[in-house]
Design a protein around this motif. Structure first.
Motif, PDB file in Angstrom:
ATOM      1  N   SER A 184      30.709  65.428 156.015  1.00 46.56           N
ATOM      2  CA  SER A 184      30.469  64.478 154.931  1.00 46.56           C
ATOM      3  C   SER A 184      30.984  63.083 155.246  1.00 46.56           C
ATOM      4  CB  SER A 184      31.112  64.986 153.633  1.00 46.56           C
ATOM      5  OG  SER A 184      32.511  65.097 153.776  1.00 46.56           O
ATOM      6  N   ARG A 232      23.901  59.529 154.143  1.00 55.17           N
ATOM      7  CA  ARG A 232      24.934  60.531 153.863  1.00 55.17           C
ATOM      8  C   ARG A 232      24.428  61.665 152.976  1.00 55.17           C
ATOM      9  NH1 ARG A 232      29.323  57.380 152.503  1.00 55.17           N
ATOM     10  NH2 ARG A 232      29.602  57.208 154.761  1.00 55.17           N
ATOM     11  N   VAL A 276      30.600  65.239 149.468  1.00 51.22           N
ATOM     12  CA  VAL A 276      30.106  63.857 149.539  1.00 51.22           C
ATOM     13  C   VAL A 276      30.828  62.994 148.508  1.00 51.22           C
ATOM     14  CG1 VAL A 276      28.107  62.375 149.067  1.00 51.22           C
ATOM     15  CG2 VAL A 276      27.852  64.399 150.503  1.00 51.22           C
TER      16      VAL A 276
END
Length: 482
Positions: free
Chosen positions: A373, A381, A100
């Motif tokens: 991601s 997210r 991420v």
């Protein structure tokens, strides 16, 4: 932090003999860390939205450091399991936050390569784990496995120190209203000031901040404690979010259902079944496995932004199917001829283990993290990525904790034929369901899945009146399709 996979593959040989445990406990101590990782991945999404991506990385490193120390000093099986529990939480945090963070920091032109870097370091960790197993194999049993596991406390120190000087995610900064800081980070991570300004404008729009806002600090409406996010993901998802969720969870499910962790964790046992009897020879062969993984993931890092996700993913999966079929055939032949040492079959087994892990690392390994991601909208997210990690770790834990029982029930060859069938289904899923995302900004991808027929290489109307041709060039059709 995933050097644990490589370390445990060899350490468990000596743990079994030193602590006098049976195969059931071997399976548990090997695979349970992945189920413990569920706790870390579930908490990481909320924490990363609260304290930021960078400090979540530091927190993950500290947890794994403590877990590795406890494992290295464990006097018995119970304390070893405590260390596995703490380290598992750190693994969950790390696996969720690393992709991420790199995805949100990277420009679209190099996002695939940069987001795959965590997988590069995971493979490097696995290789170091295999090397440490081989290096410490000659020590007394009670000391060798403890050094193997205890050395895992060293890499998190460097990770935490490195994270202290890394910039924060510009997208997280925008979500906090810290636009001035976000702009400074984007200026450092973009190829030009114009690109930085464009990225900032897109991020502000995605976060609900007017594009023409020039303040360095703005008040962003308070977000809920995650309840709305979970409702949007699970209870009332839109068709687009549902497709994103299926794509992200599906790629993580198939990544681990392929049997990769069975090979990584139990490669010494597989080589023993293939006819390699000496412990040091089996551990030496696992070093070759680590080298194959490392070499191929570097190739993937170079190619991800040049040829795209889909070609690498489909080629990788096809190579895995072929390798698994040949490995299963070789193991079956050896299993049916226990009195003979069939050299060519042994060679086939060793070669196909290397091509299997190599094919995995060239595509499915890094792309699962990159893809899952980058396709979630900004607001979803962190939690979406944590769900992907949860599926990944559950499957990895199940495989790790049942592999020995499976091959005893259906033979070692039959088990790998089963994995070949699963990976064949994965190829079909990837081909029919995962569109190409190369070169698209994260903000573009927020609307990308709103067209169910979007696929690589097809002409499609985009969500904002755009037409994409075969070369990925986007042009306006003159009117909106909202």
């Amino acid at each position: 932090m995933n050097s644990d996979c490589g370390v445990m593959s060899g350490a468990v040989i000596f743990i079994k003999d030193n602590l006098k445990i049976d195969d059931t406990k071997v399976e548990i101590v090997t695979g349970i860390i992945n189920l413990y990782a569920l706790i870390g991945s579930a908490a990481a999404g909320r924490m990363s939205d609260w304290i930021g991506r960078r400090y979540t990385i530091i927190f993950a490193a500290l947890i794994f450091f403590v877990g590795a120390l406890i494992m290295g000093l464990a006097p018995n099986y119970a304390v070893l399991m405590l260390g596995r529990f703490i380290a598992g939480i750190g693994v969950g945090f790390g696996l969720m936050i690393a992709p991420v963070y790199t995805t949100e920091l990277s420009p679209a032109s190099s996002r695939g390569s940069l987001t795959s870097l965590p997988e590069v370091f995971i493979n490097f960790g696995v290789l170091l784990g295999y090397i440490s197993n081989f290096a410490f194999a000659g020590l007394p049993e009670y000391l060798g496995w403890r050094l193997m596991l205890g050395c895992g406390a060293i890499p998190p120190i460097f990770l935490a120190l490195g994270a202290l000087v890394m910039p924060e995610s510009p997208r997280w900064l925008v979500m906090q209203g810290r636009l001035g800081e976000a702009k400074r980070v984007l200026l450092r991570t973009s190829n030009s000031k114009e690109e930085a300004d464009s990225r900032l404008a897109d991020i502000k729009e995605a976060a609900g901040i007017p594009k023409d806002c020039t303040d360095d600090l703005v008040v962003v409406p308070k977000r809920s404690h995650g309840e709305d996010v979970w409702k949007e993901l699970l209870i009332r998802p839109s068709p687009a979010i549902r497709r994103v969720l299926i794509a992200a969870l599906g790629i993580h499910f198939f990544q681990q259902a392929s049997g990769i962790d069975a090979v990584v964790y139990y490669s010494p046992r597989i080589f023993e079944k293939a006819g390699i009897t000496k412990k040091t020879d089996r551990l030496g062969a696992t070093v070759a496995v680590g080298c194959s993984k490392m070499f191929c993931v570097l190739i993937a890092t170079f190619l991800l932004d040049k040829i795209g996700r889909r070609p690498l993913l489909l080629t990788s999966t096809a190579g895995m199917v072929l390798s698994l079929v040949l490995l299963a055939s070789g193991l079956t032949i050896i299993d049916h001829n226990p009195e003979k040492k069939i050299i060519w079959a042994i060679a086939v087994c060793i070669a196909t283990v290397l091509t299997f892990v190599g094919s995995f690392s060239m595509g499915l390994g890094p792309i699962a993290w990159v893809y899952s991601s980058e396709i979630f909208p900004l607001r979803l997210r962190a939690q979406g990525a944590s769900m992907g990690v949860a599926v990944n770790r559950v499957m990895s834990g199940l495989i790790g904790m049942t592999f020995i029982s499976m091959y005893k029930a259906m033979t070692i060859g039959g088990t790998f034929f089963m994995f070949a069938g699963i990976v064949s289904l994965a190829w079909i899923f990837f081909y029919t369901f995962l569109p190409e995302t190369r070169g698209k900004s994260l903000e573009e991808l927020e609307t990308f899945f709103e067209k169910p027929q979007l696929r690589s290489g097809k002409k499609e109307e985009g969500n904002f009146g755009q037409i994409q041709n075969e070369n990925g060039v986007v042009a306006s059709n003159g009117h909106d399709q909202l």
